[in-house]
Design a protein around this motif. Structure first.
Motif, short mmCIF file in Angstrom:
data_model
loop_
_atom_site.label_atom_id
_atom_site.label_comp_id
_atom_site.label_asym_id
_atom_site.label_seq_id
_atom_site.Cartn_x
_atom_site.Cartn_y
_atom_site.Cartn_z
N MET A 1 0.86 -1.18 0.00
CA MET A 1 0.00 0.00 0.00
C MET A 1 0.89 1.23 0.00
O MET A 1 1.86 1.30 0.72
N CYS A 2 0.54 2.21 -0.81
CA CYS A 2 1.36 3.42 -0.90
C CYS A 2 0.90 4.47 0.10
O CYS A 2 -0.18 4.39 0.65
N SER A 3 1.77 5.46 0.34
CA SER A 3 1.46 6.54 1.27
C SER A 3 0.56 7.59 0.65
O SER A 3 -0.26 8.20 1.31
N SER A 4 0.75 7.85 -0.63
CA SER A 4 -0.09 8.80 -1.35
C SER A 4 0.03 8.51 -2.84
O SER A 4 0.91 7.78 -3.26
N ASP A 5 -0.85 9.12 -3.62
CA ASP A 5 -0.80 8.98 -5.07
C ASP A 5 -0.87 10.34 -5.71
O ASP A 5 -1.71 11.17 -5.34
N ASP A 31 -8.73 5.72 1.96
CA ASP A 31 -8.05 6.75 2.74
C ASP A 31 -6.67 7.14 2.22
O ASP A 31 -5.96 7.89 2.88
N ILE A 32 -6.29 6.66 1.06
CA ILE A 32 -5.01 7.07 0.48
C ILE A 32 -5.11 8.54 0.08
O ILE A 32 -6.02 8.92 -0.65
N PRO A 33 -4.22 9.38 0.58
CA PRO A 33 -4.26 10.79 0.18
C PRO A 33 -3.93 10.93 -1.31
O PRO A 33 -2.91 10.43 -1.78
N PHE A 81 -7.38 13.29 7.15
CA PHE A 81 -7.46 13.58 5.73
C PHE A 81 -8.50 14.67 5.51
O PHE A 81 -9.68 14.44 5.62
N THR A 82 -8.02 15.88 5.24
CA THR A 82 -8.90 16.99 4.93
C THR A 82 -8.47 17.60 3.62
O THR A 82 -7.35 17.41 3.18
N VAL A 83 -9.34 18.34 3.01
CA VAL A 83 -9.06 18.92 1.72
C VAL A 83 -8.58 20.35 1.89
O VAL A 83 -9.15 21.13 2.64
#
Length: 90
Positions: A1-5, A31-33, A81-83
């Motif tokens: 699983m990656c930390s972000s994409d 939940d991946i950022p 995780f917020t935008v």
């Protein structure tokens, strides 16, 4: 699983919007950022969708490498995780 994409919206075969939708519907990837980096001119509906579903939206050509690394770091260090709708400075 990656930390972000990092994701572009305009890709051959499948749009970035479809990839976001597929990632968000699976519990393992929900939940991946996600950070969108794209040159696509966005409609208001597309902006609303992105700001609800990804950690950051960056426009190609409006930032340099240092800005992008800073924004990636900001997304990855958020307590939840917020935008963010902030625009990186040059």
């Amino acid at each position: 699983m990656c930390s972000s994409d990092l994701l572009d919206l305009m890709m051959p075969g499948m749009s970035g919007f479809e990839i976001i939708r597929r990632l968000k519907e699976k519990t393992q990837t929900r939940d991946i950022p996600l950070i969108v980096v794209s040159a696509k001119a966005l409609s208001e509906a597309e902006k609303d969708y992105l700001y609800t579903n990804v950690g950051q939206v960056l426009s190609k050509g409006e930032f340099n490498r240092q800005d992008m690394l800073h924004e990636v770091g900001q997304v990855l260090t958020r307590p939840s995780f917020t935008v963010s709708s902030s625009t990186p400075s040059k």
